[in-house]
Motif scaffolding. Structure first.
Motif, PDB file in Angstrom:
ATOM      1  N   ARG A   1       0.965   4.166  -2.849  1.00  0.00           N
ATOM      2  CA  ARG A   1       0.734   5.568  -2.504  1.00  0.00           C
ATOM      3  C   ARG A   1       1.902   6.426  -2.949  1.00  0.00           C
ATOM      4  O   ARG A   1       1.709   7.531  -3.478  1.00  0.00           O
TER       5      ARG A   1
ATOM      6  N   ASP B   1       1.378   9.387  -5.614  1.00  0.00           N
ATOM      7  CA  ASP B   1       1.739  10.766  -5.262  1.00  0.00           C
ATOM      8  C   ASP B   1       2.756  11.324  -6.257  1.00  0.00           C
ATOM      9  O   ASP B   1       2.675  12.503  -6.649  1.00  0.00           O
TER      10      ASP B   1
ATOM     11  N   ASP C   1      -8.218   5.753  -7.593  1.00  0.00           N
ATOM     12  CA  ASP C   1      -7.832   6.296  -6.285  1.00  0.00           C
ATOM     13  C   ASP C   1      -8.371   7.710  -6.114  1.00  0.00           C
ATOM     14  O   ASP C   1      -8.907   8.069  -5.058  1.00  0.00           O
TER      15      ASP C   1
ATOM     16  N   HIS D   1       0.835  -1.205   0.000  1.00  0.00           N
ATOM     17  CA  HIS D   1       0.000   0.000   0.000  1.00  0.00           C
ATOM     18  C   HIS D   1       0.867   1.251   0.000  1.00  0.00           C
ATOM     19  O   HIS D   1       0.568   2.227  -0.688  1.00  0.00           O
TER      20      HIS D   1
END
Length: 202
Positions: free
Chosen positions: A12, A16, A63, A8
């Motif tokens: 992320r 980002d 997302d 995870h």
């Protein structure tokens, strides 16, 4: 990439990094190499977690949609407080000052990504469709409270607001539109239906 880092956290980190590239350089600059370089990880990391680059981009869009879905409940809870126009100005500004405009351009730019997203979202433009649904839900709540006219077609008002705001923010380099410009657009769109009787304090 250090061993033992949760999947995870890797996802992320990559998401980002992709968003930073989109905001800074636009969709043309978004490549798997650019993402891993921006994220500060090895070139093969992205392909260890995603089938291919379009799979990565599709999950990036999902997302972002998930974030909008989470914000929808917060927006709906604001019904009856402040003013309808102020809440709409805020949510539209937050949407279009984020990476949303660049993601919409990315979807338009990449045929394979668009085709992949169509498998689960056959209609509308991802991100903008979900944002319109969130605004329609908020306007419906205000209609229930009498701050929007009972006959108001919130399912038409919401995408109208999204489209008008998109025109203000799209293809800008540097300074975003002033809050007053967004406010003028919002008030023009809702002028015929807003009632705004006194509600709960903002």
């Amino acid at each position: 990439m250090p061993t033992g880092v949760a999947i995870h956290d890797v996802r992320r980190q990559l998401f980002d990094a992709a968003e930073r590239i989109l905001l800074r350089d636009g969709p043309n600059a978004l490549t798997s190499r650019a993402v891993t370089t921006e994220a500060g990880c090895a070139k093969g990391v992205l392909h260890r977690h995603f089938a291919d680059f379009d799979a990565f981009l599709a999950e990036l869009v999902q997302d972002r949609i998930g974030r909008i879905d989470g914000q929808a409940a917060v927006l709906r809870d604001l019904a009856g407080t402040g003013t309808v126009a102020a809440h709409l100005v805020r949510v539209l500004t937050e949407l279009f000052e984020s990476v949303a405009v660049a993601i919409v351009a990315l979807i338009t730019f990449r045929d394979d990504l668009r085709a992949r997203l169509r498998r689960t979202r056959p209609a509308g433009v991802p991100i903008l469709t979900e944002a319109a649904a969130a605004i329609a839900s908020y306007l419906a709540a205000e209609r229930e409270l009498g701050r929007i006219a009972a006959e108001a077609d919130v399912d038409t008002l919401a995408p109208t607001l999204i489209g008008a705001a998109h025109l203000l923010f799209a293809d800008r380099k540097g300074t975003p539109p002033e809050a007053e410009a967004v406010h003028r657009v919002v008030t023009a769109v809702i002028a015929g239906v807003v009632q705004d009787p006194p509600g709960r304090p903002a």
